[in-house]
Design a protein around this motif. Structure first.
Motif, mmCIF file in Angstrom:
data_model
loop_
_atom_site.group_PDB
_atom_site.id
_atom_site.type_symbol
_atom_site.label_atom_id
_atom_site.label_comp_id
_atom_site.label_asym_id
_atom_site.label_seq_id
_atom_site.Cartn_x
_atom_site.Cartn_y
_atom_site.Cartn_z
ATOM 1 N N TYR A 1 -3.398 -22.054 18.303
ATOM 2 C CA TYR A 1 -2.660 -21.055 17.533
ATOM 3 C C TYR A 1 -2.635 -21.352 16.040
ATOM 4 C CZ TYR A 1 1.298 -24.229 17.100
ATOM 5 O OH TYR A 1 2.100 -25.283 16.774
ATOM 6 N N MET A 2 -2.702 -22.624 15.673
ATOM 7 C CA MET A 2 -2.654 -23.000 14.259
ATOM 8 C C MET A 2 -3.857 -22.455 13.493
ATOM 9 S SD MET A 2 0.163 -24.565 13.669
ATOM 10 C CE MET A 2 -0.079 -25.504 12.178
ATOM 11 N N ASP A 3 -4.966 -22.261 14.180
ATOM 12 C CA ASP A 3 -6.169 -21.744 13.537
ATOM 13 C C ASP A 3 -6.064 -20.249 13.229
ATOM 14 O OD1 ASP A 3 -7.456 -24.247 13.628
ATOM 15 O OD2 ASP A 3 -8.118 -23.874 15.683
ATOM 16 N N ARG B 1 -3.129 -18.846 11.855
ATOM 17 C CA ARG B 1 -2.009 -18.595 10.941
ATOM 18 C C ARG B 1 -2.383 -17.573 9.869
ATOM 19 N NH1 ARG B 1 -0.732 -24.433 9.023
ATOM 20 N NH2 ARG B 1 -2.977 -24.355 9.154
ATOM 21 N N GLY B 2 -3.579 -17.677 9.332
ATOM 22 C CA GLY B 2 -4.028 -16.742 8.305
ATOM 23 C C GLY B 2 -4.181 -15.328 8.833
ATOM 24 N N TRP C 1 -2.338 -13.853 11.291
ATOM 25 C CA TRP C 1 -1.017 -13.234 11.417
ATOM 26 C C TRP C 1 -0.429 -12.945 10.043
ATOM 27 C CZ3 TRP C 1 -2.190 -11.788 15.749
ATOM 28 C CH2 TRP C 1 -2.596 -12.635 16.774
ATOM 29 N N SER C 2 -0.659 -13.860 9.109
ATOM 30 C CA SER C 2 -0.174 -13.663 7.746
ATOM 31 C C SER C 2 -0.839 -12.442 7.105
ATOM 32 C CB SER C 2 -0.463 -14.924 6.930
ATOM 33 O OG SER C 2 -0.155 -14.726 5.584
#
Length: 171
Positions: free
Chosen positions: A111-113, A115-116, A118-119
């Motif tokens: 999920y950390m990959d 972040r951009g 969703w932002s």
């Protein structure tokens, strides 16, 4: 107005599907054909559960986007972000799994990959709606873990947005 425009007579608009009528009236800030001008023949029901009005997150629903607004949303998004929108659209319901987006996104391991992604979706949604609090996606329920690892979460978009995304991606 210096750019080309269409003029569509109301009697022609009445012949369009309920979804198309809703998008046209939403563009002009209306919600429906005025009562005295309704077509005599019943129109087909739109394939979503909620009424076709544009609402913001402050109204207790995720932002509802018509097809025209989805087109604006998708304009200038990265391939990675468009993949996320396609996975959301491919879901049979307005809910989708974060793990499906991770699995479909090249180079994403968790999920950390994303972040951009969703932002970008949040910023773009707020920008096109002019609402600094609008949310395209609501994350519902608790995080889903395998052991100590956060592996999934269920996201949800508004019914109108899901329908518009499915139409946008020809699903």
């Amino acid at each position: 107005m210096t750019e080309p425009a269409f003029i569509i007579p109301l009697n022609v608009v009445k012949s369009f599907s309920a979804t198309t009528q809703s998008e046209i009236f939403a563009y002009y800030g209306a919600t429906a054909i005025p009562e005295g001008d309704r077509p005599l023949a019943p129109q087909p029901a739109a394939p979503f559960a909620s009424p076709p009005v544009v609402a913001m997150a402050g109204d207790e629903v995720p932002a509802e986007l018509t097809l025209a607004l989805v087109r604006k949303l998708a304009d200038r998004l990265s391939e990675k972000t468009l993949i996320a929108l396609r996975i959301i659209a491919q879901s049979e319901t307005r809910q989708f799994h974060l793990k499906d987006v991770v699995a479909a996104t090249p180079g994403a391991k968790d999920y950390m990959d994303l972040r951009g992604v969703w932002s970008a979706l949040t910023r773009r949604t707020r920008n096109i709606l002019g609402d600094s609090k609008a949310e395209l996606i609501w994350w519902v329920g608790d995080h889903i873990y395998e052991g100590d690892d956060y592996v999934d979460h269920i996201g949800e978009v508004a019914p109108l947005t899901h329908n518009s995304l499915r139409t946008f991606f020809n699903l």
